[in-house]
Design a protein around this motif. Sequence first.
Motif, short mmCIF file in Angstrom:
data_model
loop_
_atom_site.label_atom_id
_atom_site.label_comp_id
_atom_site.label_asym_id
_atom_site.label_seq_id
_atom_site.Cartn_x
_atom_site.Cartn_y
_atom_site.Cartn_z
N HIS A 1 0.56 -1.14 0.00
CA HIS A 1 -0.06 -0.05 -0.13
C HIS A 1 0.91 1.14 -0.17
O HIS A 1 0.75 2.12 -0.85
CB HIS A 1 -0.84 -0.11 1.31
CG HIS A 1 -1.70 1.10 1.28
ND1 HIS A 1 -1.46 2.29 1.64
CD2 HIS A 1 -3.18 1.06 0.80
CE1 HIS A 1 -2.46 3.23 1.64
NE2 HIS A 1 -3.49 2.32 1.27
N ALA A 2 1.97 1.34 0.79
CA ALA A 2 2.56 2.45 1.06
C ALA A 2 3.54 2.61 -0.16
O ALA A 2 3.75 3.93 -0.70
CB ALA A 2 3.61 2.33 2.14
N ALA A 3 4.12 1.66 -0.88
CA ALA A 3 4.63 1.75 -2.27
C ALA A 3 3.86 2.58 -3.18
O ALA A 3 4.33 3.43 -4.11
CB ALA A 3 5.42 0.61 -2.46
N ILE A 4 2.82 1.96 -3.66
CA ILE A 4 1.78 2.59 -4.42
C ILE A 4 1.46 3.90 -4.17
O ILE A 4 1.47 4.75 -4.90
CB ILE A 4 0.71 1.60 -4.57
CG1 ILE A 4 0.89 0.18 -5.06
CG2 ILE A 4 -0.35 2.18 -5.47
CD1 ILE A 4 -0.18 -0.60 -4.71
N GLU A 5 1.15 4.20 -2.87
CA GLU A 5 0.99 5.54 -2.43
C GLU A 5 2.00 6.62 -2.71
O GLU A 5 1.78 7.60 -3.13
CB GLU A 5 0.56 5.67 -1.06
CG GLU A 5 -0.28 6.57 -0.54
CD GLU A 5 0.47 8.02 -0.35
OE1 GLU A 5 -0.20 9.13 -0.45
OE2 GLU A 5 1.66 8.05 -0.09
N GLU B 1 -6.72 8.07 -2.45
CA GLU B 1 -6.83 7.26 -1.59
C GLU B 1 -7.31 6.00 -2.07
O GLU B 1 -7.04 4.85 -1.82
CB GLU B 1 -7.34 7.79 -0.34
CG GLU B 1 -6.52 8.68 0.42
CD GLU B 1 -6.52 10.15 -0.30
OE1 GLU B 1 -7.33 10.37 -1.30
OE2 GLU B 1 -5.85 10.95 0.09
N GLU B 2 -8.55 6.24 -2.88
CA GLU B 2 -9.45 5.01 -3.21
C GLU B 2 -8.51 4.34 -4.17
O GLU B 2 -8.54 2.98 -4.49
CB GLU B 2 -10.94 5.33 -3.89
CG GLU B 2 -11.60 4.47 -4.21
CD GLU B 2 -11.73 3.14 -3.35
OE1 GLU B 2 -12.30 1.90 -3.76
OE2 GLU B 2 -11.92 3.37 -1.99
N LEU B 3 -8.00 4.98 -5.03
CA LEU B 3 -6.93 4.12 -6.23
C LEU B 3 -6.02 3.44 -5.59
O LEU B 3 -5.72 2.21 -5.91
CB LEU B 3 -6.46 5.29 -7.36
CG LEU B 3 -5.78 4.72 -8.33
CD1 LEU B 3 -6.79 3.73 -9.30
CD2 LEU B 3 -4.99 5.95 -9.10
N LEU C 1 -5.56 -0.63 -6.11
CA LEU C 1 -4.49 -1.22 -6.79
C LEU C 1 -3.73 -2.22 -5.77
O LEU C 1 -3.15 -3.35 -5.92
CB LEU C 1 -3.47 -0.26 -6.93
CG LEU C 1 -3.87 0.50 -8.32
CD1 LEU C 1 -2.99 1.77 -8.51
CD2 LEU C 1 -4.10 -0.30 -9.65
N THR C 2 -3.92 -1.77 -4.52
CA THR C 2 -3.23 -2.70 -3.48
C THR C 2 -4.08 -3.91 -3.30
O THR C 2 -3.68 -4.91 -3.31
CB THR C 2 -3.62 -2.19 -2.05
OG1 THR C 2 -2.44 -1.08 -2.06
CG2 THR C 2 -2.76 -3.01 -0.82
N ASP C 3 -5.35 -3.81 -3.36
CA ASP C 3 -6.40 -4.98 -3.35
C ASP C 3 -6.00 -5.89 -4.76
O ASP C 3 -5.88 -7.26 -4.51
CB ASP C 3 -7.83 -4.79 -3.25
CG ASP C 3 -8.28 -4.03 -1.98
OD1 ASP C 3 -7.63 -4.59 -1.03
OD2 ASP C 3 -9.13 -3.44 -1.88
N ASN D 1 -4.11 -9.69 -3.99
CA ASN D 1 -4.98 -10.79 -4.51
C ASN D 1 -4.73 -11.45 -5.53
O ASN D 1 -4.42 -12.91 -5.63
CB ASN D 1 -6.59 -10.27 -4.82
CG ASN D 1 -7.24 -10.00 -3.51
OD1 ASN D 1 -6.99 -10.53 -2.30
ND2 ASN D 1 -8.29 -8.96 -3.60
N GLY D 2 -4.30 -10.80 -6.77
CA GLY D 2 -3.55 -11.41 -7.82
C GLY D 2 -2.25 -11.97 -7.62
O GLY D 2 -1.91 -13.18 -8.50
#
Length: 225
Positions: free
Chosen positions: A98-102, A190-192, A196-198, A202-203
Amino acid sequence: MGEPAATGDGPPTAKRLPRAQRRDQLLAAAERAIARDGPQVSMDTVAAEAGVSKPIVYRHFGDKNGLAHAVGERFAVALLSEWRTTLAAHADPRERTHAAIEVILRRIDEAPQTYRFLTRGSAEGVPALGDALDSFLRLIGDDLAAFMSSVNEDKSPERQAALLTWGHAMVGLVRSSTDLWLDRRHVSREELVAQLTDLLWNGFGDAGWMTGRPPGTRGDDPGTA
């Protein structure tokens, strides 16, 4: 007494600066001009923003292509440094994801016109995706692959090759989604990041890199926070 004016280097009030300092000044001016005028910014505008003549800009960067490369390198180095620091600061795999994407999305959101300038070019022929940014994205993919390898229990050549593919696939996923988001702003940043984290969690949860599980080991649902 101040420094003498630089003869032939622009307005009479321009001071002769060390080359590295002048280059930093010009890049900062270019970033301001791009943020204001967008990807179509001209070299004349950059020179005016920096308070120098256009020949000085050309002397440092060659042409607009060279300027794009330098801006991209400056953007990429700062982002890569923060990205690596962020990865090291989070022990929990999902929080790290999450933090890396953010970090990536926040940096782009703070300088969207610079990102467009680097990825979409301009009417003056600057190629899409400057060399520096392209190299940065490859570094991110390599970094991800190396991290996944470090926590994956399967060290076989086949698994390492797969992790390299997945690392770069993740970067492509984030970049493509970011390009769409910059144009449409269909969700909050934040939603994006959460989406992407999800998706990545999951993937790629069964790839064995999120928790270090060997491939084929089921364990807990990777989509559970």
